[in-house]
Design an enzyme around this catalytic site. Structure first.
Site, short mmCIF file in Angstrom:
data_model
loop_
_atom_site.label_atom_id
_atom_site.label_comp_id
_atom_site.label_asym_id
_atom_site.label_seq_id
_atom_site.Cartn_x
_atom_site.Cartn_y
_atom_site.Cartn_z
CG ASN A 18 8.90 -2.37 8.35
OD1 ASN A 18 9.77 -2.18 7.28
ND2 ASN A 18 8.02 -2.97 7.99
CD1 TRP A 19 12.08 3.79 8.41
CD2 TRP A 19 13.79 4.35 7.13
NE1 TRP A 19 13.31 4.84 9.08
CE2 TRP A 19 14.14 4.93 8.19
CE3 TRP A 19 14.84 4.25 6.14
CZ2 TRP A 19 15.19 5.51 8.67
CZ3 TRP A 19 16.02 4.86 6.23
CH2 TRP A 19 16.13 5.65 7.51
CE LYS A 20 5.13 -1.19 6.60
NZ LYS A 20 3.65 -1.18 6.74
CG HIS A 105 5.51 -6.82 7.26
ND1 HIS A 105 4.45 -6.65 6.41
CD2 HIS A 105 5.61 -6.09 8.01
CE1 HIS A 105 4.05 -5.15 7.17
NE2 HIS A 105 4.74 -5.02 7.99
CD GLU A 175 2.63 -7.59 10.44
OE1 GLU A 175 2.89 -6.17 10.16
OE2 GLU A 175 2.91 -8.22 9.56
N GLY A 181 -2.95 0.57 8.77
CA GLY A 181 -3.44 1.30 7.73
C GLY A 181 -4.05 2.53 8.18
CB SER A 223 -1.80 1.72 13.03
OG SER A 223 -2.11 1.27 11.81
N GLY A 244 5.70 1.40 11.58
CA GLY A 244 5.85 1.77 10.19
C GLY A 244 5.98 3.19 9.67
P1 PGA Z 1 2.08 1.37 10.19
O1 PGA Z 1 2.72 -0.31 9.54
O2 PGA Z 1 2.84 1.31 11.46
O3 PGA Z 1 2.44 2.20 9.35
O4 PGA Z 1 0.78 0.63 10.57
C1 PGA Z 1 2.95 -1.42 10.59
C2 PGA Z 1 3.34 -2.23 9.61
O5 PGA Z 1 2.93 -2.82 8.68
O6 PGA Z 1 4.05 -3.28 10.46
#
Ligand code: PGA
Length: 263
Positions: A18-20, A105, A175, A181, A223, A244
Site C-alpha cells: 500500500n503506497w498510500k 483503512h 491492522e 507507525g 508495520s 505500507g
Molecule cells: P506501515 O503501514 O506498514 O507503514 O505501518 C501499514 C498500514 O497503514 O496499513
C-alpha cells in the site's frame, strides 16, 4: 471448533503493498513497480498486489504481465456508480486492470469515513470482478477486551449484508492501529494469531458457514517489514500481509516477498 487454519501448499500468500500517497512521480512509480514485478512474477507461493495512488493505476495496469503481480487501488469515498464530481466508478478500476480495492483503512476512518460509506463501497465493488480488501482494527487495546466487540462490529457492519459468494471474495486486513507507525508498540505474532482466529469465529457466527470462515483470507497489516514478516505468516497465522512503508522500495519489498515464498 479449532479456528487455526493450517495453510495448504496450494494456497499462495497474498502480499499487498500500500503506497498510500508516498510515491511522488510516475517515473518513480514505474521504477518501483518494474523492480517488484520482476521478482514477484517468478514466485510460486506468493501473489503480489501493488496499490499505488490512483494517479498511477492505469499506467501501472498497462505494465502488468502476470496474474502473480497485479495492481489494486486505495480508497473508499471516491467510489461511486452515480454521477459525482471527484469520483471514479468500480468499472474504471476494473478496466484499468486493477483487481483489488483497499477500503476502510484506519487512515480513512480517522478522517471521518464511516462504516456506512465502507458498506456502500463494498456493495459496489462486489458487483464487479474485483476483490475488496477490507481493513479493520482497533485504535487501542483496553484491559477489558472491548476491542473484540469493535472488531466484530466493524466486520458485521461492512460485510454482514453480502451473500456468501460475495463474502468469499473479500480479503480482510487486520491492522491494529496501535501497532502502526515508526514509534508504535509492535503487535506480537501470537496476538496476531488470536485476532485471526477471532475474525474467523466472527465470520462463522455471522454466516454459519464453516468453509467460508476457515477459507476467507486474513492479512496482517501493522508495520510489517522483512524482519517480522515471517513470524506473522507462520506463528501469526496470517494468509498474507498488507505492507505500507516497506513496500516503497523494490529491494525491501522484494525481501518480504522472497521470505514468504520460502515458507
Ligand atoms: P506501515 O503501514 O506498514 O507503514 O505501518 C501499514 C498500514 O497503514 O496499513
Amino acid at each position: 471448533m479449532n479456528y487455526s487454519n493450517a495453510r495448504t501448499t496450494k494456497e499462495k500468500y497474498l502480499i499487498i503493498g500500500n503506497w498510500k500517497n508516498q510515491v511522488s512521480s510516475g517515473a518513480d512509480a514505474r521504477k518501483i513497480f518494474q523492480g517488484v514485478s520482476k521478482c514477484a512474477i517468478s514466485l510460486r507461493h506468493v501473489e503480489t498486489v501493488i496499490c499505488p495512488p490512483m494517479m498511477y493505476v492505469a499506467e501501472l495496469g498497462n505494465m502488468v504481465t502476470s496474474r502473480n503481480c497485479v495492481i489494486g487501488t486505495q480508497g473508499t469515498p471516491t467510489l461511486s456508480q452515480t454521477v459525482r464530481t471527484g469520483s471514479i466508478s468500480p468499472e474504471m478500476i476494473f478496466r484499468s486492470r486493477a483487481r483489488y480495492v483497499i477500503i476502510g483503512h484506519s487512515e480513512e476512518r480517522a478522517h471521518g469515513v464511516t462504516n456506512d460509506e465502507i458498506t456502500a463501497a463494498l456493495s459496489l465493488i462486489v458487483q464487479h470482478p474485483l476483490s475488496p480488501v477490507l481493513c479493520i482494527g482497533e485504535i487501542k487495546r483496553d484491559t477489558g477486551h472491548k476491542y473484540y466487540r469493535l472488531i466484530s462490529e466493524q466486520i458485521m457492519a461492512a460485510v454482514g449484508h453480502l451473500s456468501h459468494a460475495d463474502l468469499a471474495r473479500v480479503v480482510i486486513a487486520y491492522e491494529p492501529v496501535w501497532a502502526i507507525g515508526a514509534n508504535a508498540q509492535p503487535c506480537s505474532p501470537d496476538e496476531c494469531a488470536i485476532m485471526v482466529r477471532f475474525i474467523r469465529k466472527t465470520i462463522l457466527d455471522m454466516t454459519d458457514n464453516e468453509h467460508l470462515a476457515m477459507n476467507i483470507k486474513i492479512l496482517y497489516g501493522g508495520s510489517v517489514d522483512a524482519d517480522n514478516a515471517k513470524n506473522y505468516l507462520t506463528t501469526g497465522e496470517a494468509n498474507g500481509l498488507l505492507v505500507g512503508r516497506a513496500s516503497l522500495h523494490a529491494t525491501t519489498f522484494n525481501k518480504i516477498l522472497k521470505i514468504a515464498d520460502t515458507l
